[in-house]
Write an enzyme that holds these catalytic residues in place. Structure first.
Site, PDB file in Angstrom:
ATOM      1  N   LYS A 129      -0.115  -6.026  -1.163  1.00  0.00           N
ATOM      2  CA  LYS A 129      -0.266  -4.889  -2.089  1.00  0.00           C
ATOM      3  C   LYS A 129       0.306  -5.267  -3.448  1.00  0.00           C
ATOM      4  O   LYS A 129       1.391  -5.868  -3.513  1.00  0.00           O
ATOM      5  CB  LYS A 129       0.499  -3.707  -1.481  1.00  0.00           C
ATOM      6  CG  LYS A 129       0.435  -2.415  -2.251  1.00  0.00           C
ATOM      7  CD  LYS A 129       1.177  -1.323  -1.488  1.00  0.00           C
ATOM      8  CE  LYS A 129       1.110  -0.002  -2.211  1.00  0.00           C
ATOM      9  NZ  LYS A 129       1.790   1.090  -1.496  1.00  0.00           N
ATOM     10  N   SER A 204      -1.361   4.942  -1.144  1.00  0.00           N
ATOM     11  CA  SER A 204      -1.547   4.043  -2.275  1.00  0.00           C
ATOM     12  C   SER A 204      -1.918   2.614  -1.846  1.00  0.00           C
ATOM     13  O   SER A 204      -2.385   1.855  -2.687  1.00  0.00           O
ATOM     14  CB  SER A 204      -0.271   4.016  -3.118  1.00  0.00           C
ATOM     15  OG  SER A 204       0.816   3.499  -2.359  1.00  0.00           O
ATOM     16  N   SER A 228       1.514   6.302   2.237  1.00  0.00           N
ATOM     17  CA  SER A 228       0.757   5.223   1.588  1.00  0.00           C
ATOM     18  C   SER A 228       0.344   4.071   2.488  1.00  0.00           C
ATOM     19  O   SER A 228      -0.517   3.293   2.118  1.00  0.00           O
ATOM     20  CB  SER A 228       1.541   4.676   0.397  1.00  0.00           C
ATOM     21  OG  SER A 228       1.334   5.542  -0.682  1.00  0.00           O
TER      22      SER A 228
END
Ligand code: ELD
Length: 528
Positions: A129, A204, A228
């Protein structure tokens, strides 16, 4: 626990305005239907093997790391133009590292066990990420003002994964500042769901969710302070584990946690195959793996099971869809039939205040009385917080660097009172006591990961509070694993989160393995 009259009035007004905005949005976004593109199906069998099995095959020289890494690079090149999940690749470096791995294995004389012990992920591809520091890679978190920021170090869990032999392929997209359930920003663009490109992959960690589900990666790392990891894992039909806080290091992420947020933020693995969750978590936790019982044998038949079908009716969240209630009921049936256990249905009325509890605790000061850094400060320049009303005007004429979601969060922040509500804090304490007592060290509950399957792009703007289904678990400090449960009639992933008591991560990870066997786990989004 019914909402007060004032709250009901406020909520009704809010939903009336949102309904109107949604109608306008629908009119403005109406377009002539284009034939929907579909992902190519997975053809290379190397892409259909778990990281645990890939590592074994590489160690045994049944396959070269270079072949595996090349297979993933080819797949990313096929799917990324459709899903836009990768923010920056490092294919040449990854191939060089894979070649080094193959040389090392060739020269290793200690045998397979030595390699497994020292380098359990040797030669296995990994995605990361883009809110994690990854040395030499853009470290953006989807914020335009961080364009060009390159990480100078690795975040500790990434160091550990690399040290275990994993070969990172690149970084993946997030929502702006990792604070929305859609992975869209004006730096890297919008990431799409591989099962339906018109739908969101969640956020996210949506780039991770989308890439993993598209078979463009086999394991990835996500972070979760409100869902997330679990929301994108759910929308993309993969596994995602939010670890008990304090086990995996939160250092070197952007944005960093502040105030009390460290207690709610957790990193964890995201992957297509359940058996990889435990292996990854052992590595990512480093010496803190001792805090968990990851080597314990779990007998699922001896656990106590509970199911909580919904949040008892909040005025801010939407009802859980029928198909999600139904699939959770099916899980209950399978647990009872296959394990011979009894699953007790539980109602926790305090859950109807999940959003207010999450919002209150996220804004509490730390032990020294220091308040968390505001969202508007994070959105702005150092010493110059963003001015969300101005950004909204700019956005209307296409001139703001910020997404509507980030601007809305900035505006909402301005409505916060200076003192936390005592009523909400009491509700949280009551809920915490009930849940801790319910779970103990051998209890697990099922709870919806969200209120519906992956929505269309931008639709979370009109149902902004539904993330509270995951967010409340962060505030309660509990470990949770999102498990895929097959596809609905439209071909979209179904799933459920399983939650255990603090530090009992091994229980939810074991249940994930059972649910994968029972419901079939991840499905190829390109399958005919
Ligand atoms: C018209 C829009 C109204 C905006 C109101 C926004 C209220 C929603 C508040 C917070 C949303 C946070 C979503 C968190 C998603 C996951 C975050 C994470 N990093 O784990």
């Amino acid at each position: 626990m019914a909402a007060s009259g004032l709250e009901k009035v406020l909520a009704s007004l809010f939903w009336a305005v949102i309904g109107l905005l949604f109608a306008v949005f629908r009119v403005l976004s109406r377009k002539t239907a284009a034939p929907a593109a579909k992902l190519p199906s997975v053809r290379n069998p190397l892409l259909l093997v778990s990281a645990t099995q890939l590592a074994k095959k590489i160690r045994r020289r049944e396959v070269l790391s270079v072949e595996v890494v090349q297979a993933y690079i080819d797949r990313i090149q096929d799917v990324n133009p459709l899903i836009n999940a990768v923010t920056k690749d490092r294919f040449d470096a990854a191939l060089q590292e894979a070649a080094q791995v193959d040389r090392l294995i060739e020269e290793e004389t200690g045998g397979e066990e030595v390699l497994e012990d020292r380098l359990p992920l040797l030669g296995v591809p990994l995605s990361v990420k883009s809110s994690y520091a990854f040395q030499g890679m853009p470290f953006t978190s989807g914020l335009c003002s961080r364009r060009g920021v390159i990480a100078s170090v690795d975040a500790p869990p990434l160091t550990l994964l690399k040290r275990a032999g994993a070969v990172p392929l690149g970084t993946t997209n997030t929502s702006e500042l990792c604070m929305w359930s859609e992975s869209h920003n004006h730096l890297h663009g919008i990431t799409r769901n591989p099962y339906d490109l018109e739908r969101i992959p969640g956020g996210s960690s949506g780039g991770e969710g989308s890439l993993l589900a598209a078979a463009g990666s086999v394991i990835g790392v996500g972070s979760d302070i409100g869902g997330s990891i679990r929301i994108p894992a759910f929308f993309n039909g993969i596994f995602g584990h939010k670890t008990t806080p304090g086990v995996v290091s939160n250092e070197n992420q952007y944005p960093p946690s502040s105030g009390r947020q460290e207690e709610y933020l957790s990193l964890g693995p995201m992957c297509r195959y359940a058996e990889d969750l435990k292996l990854m978590l052992k590595i990512m936790a480093g010496p803190n793996a001792n805090m968990l019982s990851l080597n314990a044998t779990v007998d699922l038949k001896k656990l106590r099971f509970f199911t909580i079908p919904h949040d008892s009716g909040s005025v801010w969240t939407h009802p859980v869809s029928k198909e999600l209630m139904e699939i959770q009921r099916k899980v209950v049936e399978r647990l009872e039939a296959d394990l011979g256990v009894q699953v007790q249905e539980v109602c926790l009325p305090e859950l109807s205040y999940s959003f207010q509890i999450w919002d209150t605790y996220m804004n509490l000061p730390d032990d020294e009385g220091k308040s968390p850094v505001s969202f508007n400060e994070l959105m702005g320049e150092p010493g110059r917080p963003a001015w969300p009303s101005w950004e909204l005007l700019k956005r209307m004429v296409g001139k703001s660097d910020h997404t509507v979601a980030a601007i809305a969060l900035g505006l909402m922040e301005m409505t916060h009172g200076s003192k936390p509500s005592k009523v909400i804090m009491q509700l949280k304490e009551d809920l915490q006591n009930k849940v801790d007592e319910l779970l103990g060290t051998d209890g697990v509950f099922l709870y919806p990961s969200h209120t519906r399957v992956a929505p269309k792009h931008h639709h979370p703007l009109f149902r902004p509070f539904d993330f509270a289904y995951t967010g409340i678990i962060n505030i309660l400090g509990l470990p949770a694993t999102q498990c895929p449960l097959g596809l609905n009639q439209e071909g979209l992933p179904l799933g459920v989160q399983v939650v255990a008591g603090k530090l009992q991560d091994h229980l939810t990870l074991e249940l994930a393995v059972f649910l994968e066997k029972t419901f079939g786990g991840w499905r190829d989004p390109g399958a005919e």
